[in-house]
Structures are given as structure tokens and as C-alpha cells.
Enzyme design. Sequence first.
Site, PDB file in Angstrom:
ATOM      1  N   GLU A   1      32.783   5.870  63.782  1.00 42.08           N
ATOM      2  CA  GLU A   1      34.079   5.381  63.296  1.00 42.08           C
ATOM      3  C   GLU A   1      35.097   6.372  63.799  1.00 42.08           C
ATOM      4  OE1 GLU A   1      34.464   2.608  61.771  1.00 42.08           O
ATOM      5  OE2 GLU A   1      32.414   2.151  61.170  1.00 42.08           O
TER       6      GLU A   1
ATOM      7  N   CYS B   1      42.410   6.365  58.571  1.00 35.34           N
ATOM      8  CA  CYS B   1      42.041   5.791  59.866  1.00 35.34           C
ATOM      9  C   CYS B   1      42.554   4.358  59.994  1.00 35.34           C
ATOM     10  CB  CYS B   1      40.530   5.814  60.011  1.00 35.34           C
ATOM     11  SG  CYS B   1      39.698   5.124  58.578  1.00 35.34           S
TER      12      CYS B   1
HETATM   13  P1  NAP Z   1      37.004  15.743  64.239  1.00 39.04           P
HETATM   14  O1  NAP Z   1      37.725  16.972  64.596  1.00 39.04           O
HETATM   15  O2  NAP Z   1      36.386  14.947  65.322  1.00 39.04           O
HETATM   16  O3  NAP Z   1      35.907  16.201  63.185  1.00 39.04           O
HETATM   17  C1  NAP Z   1      35.065  15.278  62.563  1.00 39.04           C
HETATM   18  C2  NAP Z   1      33.777  15.948  62.158  1.00 39.04           C
HETATM   19  O4  NAP Z   1      33.053  16.354  63.309  1.00 39.04           O
HETATM   20  C3  NAP Z   1      33.982  17.208  61.336  1.00 39.04           C
HETATM   21  O5  NAP Z   1      32.979  17.247  60.335  1.00 39.04           O
HETATM   22  C4  NAP Z   1      33.769  18.310  62.350  1.00 39.04           C
HETATM   23  O6  NAP Z   1      33.353  19.519  61.774  1.00 39.04           O
HETATM   24  C5  NAP Z   1      32.656  17.715  63.179  1.00 39.04           C
HETATM   25  N1  NAP Z   1      32.491  18.270  64.507  1.00 39.04           N
HETATM   26  C6  NAP Z   1      33.444  18.790  65.314  1.00 39.04           C
HETATM   27  N2  NAP Z   1      32.882  19.143  66.494  1.00 39.04           N
HETATM   28  C7  NAP Z   1      31.559  18.837  66.420  1.00 39.04           C
HETATM   29  C8  NAP Z   1      30.455  18.968  67.305  1.00 39.04           C
HETATM   30  N3  NAP Z   1      30.599  19.472  68.530  1.00 39.04           N
HETATM   31  N4  NAP Z   1      29.234  18.554  66.895  1.00 39.04           N
HETATM   32  C9  NAP Z   1      29.069  18.027  65.670  1.00 39.04           C
HETATM   33  N5  NAP Z   1      30.088  17.890  64.779  1.00 39.04           N
HETATM   34  C10 NAP Z   1      31.312  18.271  65.147  1.00 39.04           C
HETATM   35  O7  NAP Z   1      37.919  14.728  63.447  1.00 39.04           O
HETATM   36  P2  NAP Z   1      38.846  15.030  62.189  1.00 39.04           P
HETATM   37  O8  NAP Z   1      40.050  15.719  62.699  1.00 39.04           O
HETATM   38  O9  NAP Z   1      38.068  15.653  61.087  1.00 39.04           O
HETATM   39  O10 NAP Z   1      39.160  13.544  61.685  1.00 39.04           O
HETATM   40  C11 NAP Z   1      40.340  12.842  62.011  1.00 39.04           C
HETATM   41  C12 NAP Z   1      40.033  11.620  62.842  1.00 39.04           C
HETATM   42  O11 NAP Z   1      39.047  10.823  62.201  1.00 39.04           O
HETATM   43  C13 NAP Z   1      41.225  10.717  63.006  1.00 39.04           C
HETATM   44  O12 NAP Z   1      41.388  10.419  64.356  1.00 39.04           O
HETATM   45  C14 NAP Z   1      40.871   9.467  62.237  1.00 39.04           C
HETATM   46  O13 NAP Z   1      41.403   8.269  62.777  1.00 39.04           O
HETATM   47  C15 NAP Z   1      39.393   9.462  62.270  1.00 39.04           C
HETATM   48  N6  NAP Z   1      38.873   8.749  61.119  1.00 39.04           N
HETATM   49  C16 NAP Z   1      38.244   7.550  61.299  1.00 39.04           C
HETATM   50  C17 NAP Z   1      37.738   6.860  60.211  1.00 39.04           C
HETATM   51  C18 NAP Z   1      37.046   5.539  60.363  1.00 39.04           C
HETATM   52  O14 NAP Z   1      36.423   5.087  59.408  1.00 39.04           O
HETATM   53  N7  NAP Z   1      37.102   4.902  61.489  1.00 39.04           N
HETATM   54  C19 NAP Z   1      37.855   7.408  58.935  1.00 39.04           C
HETATM   55  C20 NAP Z   1      38.493   8.613  58.787  1.00 39.04           C
HETATM   56  C21 NAP Z   1      38.991   9.277  59.899  1.00 39.04           C
HETATM   57  P3  NAP Z   1      34.399  20.718  61.483  1.00 39.04           P
HETATM   58  O15 NAP Z   1      35.419  20.179  60.541  1.00 39.04           O
HETATM   59  O16 NAP Z   1      33.546  21.760  60.883  1.00 39.04           O
HETATM   60  O17 NAP Z   1      34.981  21.078  62.814  1.00 39.04           O
END
Ligand code: NAP
Length: 525
Positions: free
Chosen positions: A255, A294
Amino acid sequence: MKLANHVYGQWIEGAGEGTSLVDPVTGERLVTVSSEGIDLGKALAFAREQGGTALRALTYEDRAALLGKIAEVLAAHRAEYFDISLRNSGATEADAAFDVDGAIFTLKSYARAGKALGATRHLREGARVPLAKTDVFQGQHFLTPLTGVAVFINAFNFPAWGLWEKAAPALLSGVPVLVKPATPTAWLTQRMVADVVAAGILPEGALSIVCGGARELLDHVGECDVVSFTGSAETAARIRTHPRVVAKSVRVNVEADSVNAAILGPDAQPGSAEFELAVKEIVREMTIKAGQKCTAIRRVLAPVGTARALADAVAGKLAGYQVGNPRNPGVRVGPLVSRAQQVAALEGLALLKSECETVFGGGTEFAPVDADPAVSAFVQPTLLYCGKGLAAQHVHDVEVFGPVATVIPYADTAEAVALARRGRGSLVASVYSADADFLTTLVPAIADLHGRILVVDGVVGAQHTGHGNVMPSCLHGGPGRAGGGEELGGLRALGLYHRRFVVQGGGALLDVLGREAADAALLGG
Ligand code: NAP
């Protein structure tokens, strides 16, 4: 205080100083997290062997009852969760309710729906398939729960709902959960897991949590595990292409982000019910959780003759919203969850502004109520207007993860369709119209690029569940840039945690295998 990880049946603090979680209003450091020193391979093995085995010994009906008990425990601690949401996310009461009550509602919904599967442990799908000239040799499809772990790597914006909307169908399926919440807001997820573990509802190993970096977690996933990721498209790409994920064909559900549209029909003229409903929903989507959803409305497509009036109406409502410290009872819009998110949102906003005019907000002189701009993470709700249609780029490509939306006029239905499709895959579009010709042209024309289409007219009125509100009984997920994943949709979500297989054999054997299975048609009910 350092938040402990729950792995291999123990609570263990990670090594080192850890990463601080911060109050985005005051800048106060709240708690720290660390996953350093945790044996992640052992954590997954323990979940598979202890948690999975014990869960699969239960029936669907038993596990549905466990979900109901989890919901009760969470409801009993609701006030503490609101307090953590306030401190760690700057959530207003309405923001916290969206996340926490949404989580409890989803669990209760699966507890109720799961009962229908009865005292069974696997699913029989469809009718027997004839494979020989007589009935002596036939095929039967089944769905069986995965014997691996459901690994959830979650986003920062829904620390409560983000865990339980995934955990409910996984646990109901008999698959243990290991959640790695996003670091900035991991506290609420960790507290909920701690409360559920302390209540002794689930078998040991059924629910694990690792706070802090994911480190080499994915090096230990196997062919029977599922990785369910919510977050940015960049991280999603890294997870999908992880060598171990590729080598073991690990099932991955993503997602990701989305530039969702609200679309006004030609009949949604100022003064009409559809116009008023659209204004209300756009303002709600921009302000609830400070636009950090999101599903939030990022683009508003309106007929060229209506677009200015719409922008003025939305701006007029936004002017009445106080933005600032949610501890002040007059405040309705809180901060973003961190200074890093504030920087990212302001960078994105600058890109949008390069091809838009500002209708409301976006000013550098903006001063949040009861908060110091030097330490807090606020972004003023901002409404933009872009007259460039398909010639614009950033408004269709950049998801500003904050209280920002852009009104874009369209000339005719074909252009409305093209603009909606230009999002290149979205979680949701909402359409405000009672014009049957417009709706029956538009809805099918955008359907393959949207997971959900909400149609609002004066008859539906205020009874609709909302553009950004994800109902557990309806599909959540979207194609293309939205990640291509599918979640929820009632019992349909169990499909992610089961494997389909077919047995080809004699009728007597198929009778025995099928006797204690629930009908998989129930998943689509
Ligand atoms: P993110 O930076 O991609 O982080 C998401 C998760 O991935 C965090 O738990 C992060 O951990 C982890 N992560 C980062 N690098 C990783 C790696 N190399 N390997 C494994 N895990 C890793 O995203 P975010 O900033 O938290 O979230 C915002 C985005 O999520 C927005 O773009 C939003 O649209 C989207 N979103 C989508 C939905 C949906 O249902 N479609 C719902 C909510 C949000 P750390 O925090 O420890 O770095």
C-alpha cells in the site's frame, strides 16, 4: 524510557542509545526505540513454530473470538492511546479517534464476520472439477492458511489502525504477526501490543513487535511468509526487489502513496447538494490528521465554470479552522508528525506552487496557536488552483503528505477522466454528482486505476462513510502508484494469508478432505 521489543516470547530492549520519538508540537523527546541486537531470524522462527502452530490448532471461529477479546482490551485502554497519539503525533481528539477507534471497529468487524467460517480450519473452493470420463477421478480446489509469519512494515500515519487492519485478517487466518511500526510513531503500536500480550489472549509467538530499524529482517523471510508493506513507493521498491524476497518468491502486498481525486460532476453547481457535500468533504480531508492520510483528497477536479466558486467555498471554510497545539480546545488541525515530514511537505508544496496559484494558506507568516514554530512541525492548510490541466506535472505526480489540495478545472467529461487517470493509480476517487450520464461514463472509465470509487449525491447526503474513511467490509488498495495491493474487503482479505492448491484424486478422498472445510465462497460474501 526505551520501548522494548517483543520477540521469541520475551520483552527485550534493543542495544545502544536508540532513536528518540518526539512530540511534534513541543519538540520534547518522549521515548527511544532500538532493534539493535535483536535476533530477527530467531524472532521469525519462533513466531512460525510457536505462534503459527498454536493459532492453526484453533478454528476460524475460535480465532474470531480472540479478535473480539483484543478489541475489548484496546477499548479499555482507549484514553491512554489518545494521550500517546496527542504526545507522539500531535493528534487532535478527532485524529486520534480516526486511528484508535478505527482499529477497534475493524477488529470487531472481523470478529463478527469470522464467526461465519465456523469450527473449520481450511476452505474448500468451488465445485469438483471432472478430470476423467467418469467421476472416479476429480479435482477440488482448497485454500489453506500459510505456515509462515505475516510481517508488517508499517507507515507512521496510522500506528493503531495500520497494525490492526492487517492483523485482524492474518490472525483470523491462523497466521502469526510480526509488526515493525514506522519509527517516528512506534509508541502507540508498541503500547497496544504490550497491552494485548499482557492480557494473555493470544498464544505465545502469535504477536511480535520490533521497534526501530528493520535491519536485516527481510534476510530471514521464507516462502510461507507474507510481507505486507505500507509506506512510500521508494521503500516499496526496495522491499519488492530484496534478494531474499525475490529468491523465495515471498508474497508481498504493498500500500503506497496516491494523489487521490475528488471529482465534481457538471450538475454539482454552487447551491446544489452535491456542491455543498463536496466542499464539506474536501475540507474534512484536508484537515483531519492534518492531511496525513494515504486516502486524502489531493486533487479536486471541477467543471471549468464551477472551479473558482468551489475554491472560494473551500477557502472560506478553511479560514474558520484553528491550526496549532491540539491541547488547546479550539484547535481543529494539528501538526505533521515530525520536522522531517514538515520539511518534505514544504518541499512538495514549493513544487506545486511553481505551477499553481495559492487560493488559501501557504504563507510563510503562518503562526500556529500555542506552539513555537521553531520547534514544532506545522504546515498551514493550503488550497491551490491549477489551470494547466494535463499540461501540469507536479500536481499529478507529487503527493504532499499534509493539509494541501489543488483545484483543477476540466472542460468536459473526457478531460475529467483523463485527469483522474493521470494520477496513475489511486486508492480512491470520490465523485459528487447525480447526473446519470456523467456517472455511467466516468465510473467505468476510471475504474481500472482506482481501488474504490465513492459516489455522493443529494440522496446519499451526509450518510456516506467518507472519501478517506476505509471501511473494513470494503476493499482498500489501489493499482499503479498506489502500490497494487489489496487489503480488507471483509473476509476477502483472508486470501492474502492462505495458499490455493488443488487436490486431484478419488471422490472418497476429496469427500474426507472437504468435509471439515468452510466454503470459500464465504470470503466474498
Ligand atoms: P516509508 O519511509 O517508506 O516507511 C515505511 C516503513 O518502512 C517504516 O516502517 C520504515 O521504517 C520502513 N522502512 C524504511 N526503509 C526500509 C527498508 N529498507 N527495509 C525495510 N523497511 C524499511 O514511508 P512513511 O514515510 O513511513 O509513510 C508515508 C507514506 O505511506 C505516504 O506516502 C503514504 O501515502 C503512504 N501510506 C499509504 C497507505 C496505504 O494504505 N496505501 C497508508 C498509510 C500511508 P522506519 O520508520 O524505521 O524508517
